[in-house]
Design a protein around this motif. Sequence first.
Motif, PDB file in Angstrom:
ATOM      1  N   PRO A  16     -82.388  94.246   1.921  1.00  0.00           N
ATOM      2  CA  PRO A  16     -83.691  94.803   2.271  1.00  0.00           C
ATOM      3  C   PRO A  16     -84.272  95.359   0.685  1.00  0.00           C
ATOM      4  O   PRO A  16     -83.613  96.173   0.391  1.00  0.00           O
ATOM      5  N   GLY A  17     -85.482  95.053   0.474  1.00  0.00           N
ATOM      6  CA  GLY A  17     -85.961  95.509  -0.729  1.00  0.00           C
ATOM      7  C   GLY A  17     -86.280  94.540  -1.848  1.00  0.00           C
ATOM      8  O   GLY A  17     -87.128  94.787  -2.866  1.00  0.00           O
ATOM      9  N   THR A 142     -77.830  95.106  -3.998  1.00  0.00           N
ATOM     10  CA  THR A 142     -76.545  94.638  -2.909  1.00  0.00           C
ATOM     11  C   THR A 142     -76.619  95.856  -1.822  1.00  0.00           C
ATOM     12  O   THR A 142     -76.769  97.234  -2.295  1.00  0.00           O
ATOM     13  N   ILE A 143     -76.432  95.718  -0.641  1.00  0.00           N
ATOM     14  CA  ILE A 143     -76.237  96.496   0.223  1.00  0.00           C
ATOM     15  C   ILE A 143     -74.958  97.228  -0.026  1.00  0.00           C
ATOM     16  O   ILE A 143     -74.583  98.318   0.548  1.00  0.00           O
ATOM     17  N   ASP A 144     -73.930  96.545  -0.805  1.00  0.00           N
ATOM     18  CA  ASP A 144     -72.699  97.128  -0.764  1.00  0.00           C
ATOM     19  C   ASP A 144     -72.465  98.541  -1.526  1.00  0.00           C
ATOM     20  O   ASP A 144     -71.579  99.244  -1.626  1.00  0.00           O
ATOM     21  N   ASN A 145     -73.763  98.534  -2.427  1.00  0.00           N
ATOM     22  CA  ASN A 145     -73.675  99.794  -3.422  1.00  0.00           C
ATOM     23  C   ASN A 145     -72.576  99.731  -4.533  1.00  0.00           C
ATOM     24  O   ASN A 145     -72.095 100.722  -4.952  1.00  0.00           O
ATOM     25  N   ASP A 146     -72.056  98.706  -4.923  1.00  0.00           N
ATOM     26  CA  ASP A 146     -70.808  98.520  -5.631  1.00  0.00           C
ATOM     27  C   ASP A 146     -70.996  97.902  -6.820  1.00  0.00           C
ATOM     28  O   ASP A 146     -70.256  97.485  -7.805  1.00  0.00           O
ATOM     29  N   LEU A 147     -72.413  98.210  -7.463  1.00  0.00           N
ATOM     30  CA  LEU A 147     -72.568  97.949  -8.906  1.00  0.00           C
ATOM     31  C   LEU A 147     -72.442  99.376  -9.874  1.00  0.00           C
ATOM     32  O   LEU A 147     -73.034 100.234  -9.448  1.00  0.00           O
ATOM     33  N   MET A 148     -71.551  99.251 -10.977  1.00  0.00           N
ATOM     34  CA  MET A 148     -71.165 100.416 -11.566  1.00  0.00           C
ATOM     35  C   MET A 148     -72.508 101.196 -12.582  1.00  0.00           C
ATOM     36  O   MET A 148     -72.234 102.371 -12.511  1.00  0.00           O
ATOM     37  N   ALA A 149     -73.373 100.191 -13.016  1.00  0.00           N
ATOM     38  CA  ALA A 149     -74.329 101.018 -13.922  1.00  0.00           C
ATOM     39  C   ALA A 149     -75.454 101.577 -13.239  1.00  0.00           C
ATOM     40  O   ALA A 149     -76.007 102.432 -13.925  1.00  0.00           O
ATOM     41  N   ASP A 151     -76.938 104.528 -10.083  1.00  0.00           N
ATOM     42  CA  ASP A 151     -76.455 105.493  -9.190  1.00  0.00           C
ATOM     43  C   ASP A 151     -76.587 104.684  -7.728  1.00  0.00           C
ATOM     44  O   ASP A 151     -75.785 104.872  -6.886  1.00  0.00           O
ATOM     45  N   PHE A 152     -77.485 104.044  -7.297  1.00  0.00           N
ATOM     46  CA  PHE A 152     -77.731 103.302  -6.297  1.00  0.00           C
ATOM     47  C   PHE A 152     -78.447 102.050  -6.253  1.00  0.00           C
ATOM     48  O   PHE A 152     -79.077 101.950  -7.204  1.00  0.00           O
ATOM     49  N   THR A 153     -78.031 101.031  -5.464  1.00  0.00           N
ATOM     50  CA  THR A 153     -78.639  99.883  -5.385  1.00  0.00           C
ATOM     51  C   THR A 153     -79.879  99.905  -4.257  1.00  0.00           C
ATOM     52  O   THR A 153     -79.487 100.414  -3.170  1.00  0.00           O
ATOM     53  N   PHE A 154     -80.779  99.250  -4.319  1.00  0.00           N
ATOM     54  CA  PHE A 154     -81.588  99.373  -3.182  1.00  0.00           C
ATOM     55  C   PHE A 154     -80.869  98.271  -1.964  1.00  0.00           C
ATOM     56  O   PHE A 154     -80.298  97.477  -2.398  1.00  0.00           O
ATOM     57  N   GLY A 155     -81.331  98.587  -0.861  1.00  0.00           N
ATOM     58  CA  GLY A 155     -80.914  97.819   0.308  1.00  0.00           C
ATOM     59  C   GLY A 155     -79.806  98.627   0.903  1.00  0.00           C
ATOM     60  O   GLY A 155     -79.588  98.519   2.083  1.00  0.00           O
ATOM     61  N   PHE A 156     -79.040  99.540   0.194  1.00  0.00           N
ATOM     62  CA  PHE A 156     -77.530 100.330   0.488  1.00  0.00           C
ATOM     63  C   PHE A 156     -78.025 101.088   1.683  1.00  0.00           C
ATOM     64  O   PHE A 156     -77.440 101.278   2.522  1.00  0.00           O
TER      65      PHE A 156
END
Length: 372
Positions: A16-17, A142-149, A151-156
């Motif tokens: 989503p996003g 990603t909904i998983d929010n697992d990207l390091m760089a 603070d948040f990814t949209f969709g999470f």
Amino acid sequence: MRKKRVLVVTGGGDCPGLNAVIRGIVKRAHRERNWSVIGSIEAFDGVLREPMELVNLTLTRTAGIHVKGGTIIRTTNKGGPFKWPVKDKDGNWISVDRSDDLLMKLQYNNIDSVISIGGDGSQRISQQLFEKGCPIIGVPKTIDNDLMATDFTFGFLTAVDIASDAVDKLVSTAESHNRTMILEVMGRDAGWIAIYAAIAGGAEICLIPEIPYDIDILVETIRQRYQHGRTFCNIVIAEGATSTEGEQTYTESDEVGYENKKLGGAGMRLMEELKQHGLEVDMRVSILGHLQRGGTPCAFDRVLATQFGVKAFELVLEEKWGHMVAYRHPDIVAVQLQEAIEALNYVKPDSNIIATARGVGMCLGDKLITTY
Ligand code: F6P
């Protein structure tokens, strides 16, 4: 003078996003007047196919799409320019590198730059293309929010809303039937969705990949809870969670070009483990699955996605090739793609979110909880 053209692709699993990012890019580009935005259907496949599948992303076409789930230019998590699936002479699927072909086609079609919206797999492709000279900017999703760089990814947070709503619903039925309810949520190898949903929904137990669980501790925690008159229990388990002795539950995919393990089944496995270790309570399992990826993005995700879209186009204007937009509260910044793909972002067992879960008496599978 011809208008400049930026190509937008969405790759990997949807989230989503995505449409809000596309709309943000188009609206920001429109303000420059000499730019047009082109979408490639299903990541880079739209460029690589013959005939090509490209669409003009105009203000009209993208109007109001920020509230819509999915991606209007569709996506794929199979193959890609470096691993394009083809059949060999014996009819077996093999993959070939079509990245040179891709770059040539971009040039012939007057594509001046690329914005690639995707998760870690897609951003690895972005980095490889950048190394081959492609003027490319990444946007993390990603909904998983697992990207390091970032603070948040949209969709999470949209996925968390959906998962915590599921916990709320399971609590009332668990209570009515004196049951232990197990909810399996997504997240791949990261426990972000699980721990946020468990805290938001007030689950008693949360199991995440970063903290392997001891099945005897779980059995004893649930048993003692029932003995103290709390005759129901809600467990949130991440699809990637394992016991201290066990392995993840997944299936290998037979879909052509699909390389990920298909995680799923951790909830059912947990129920069997609890039974085998002597827990005699009624239990049910719910798997939330792709419901977490669909539907309208929450307001925060629409805002973050729009910020990413606007910033991504500004990086195109600045020609900051090989960079990815990232959220570093309160700013949206540019980070090098190389840095962004170096490592994944997992829940740290010594972080505040885990301290908070323990602080409210949540069992994380590694320590017995005897307060109710
Ligand atoms: O990475 C996002 C995600 O939804 C994971 O949480 C999940 O494991 C995976 O994708 C599912 O992928 P697919 O849609 O290919 O089944």
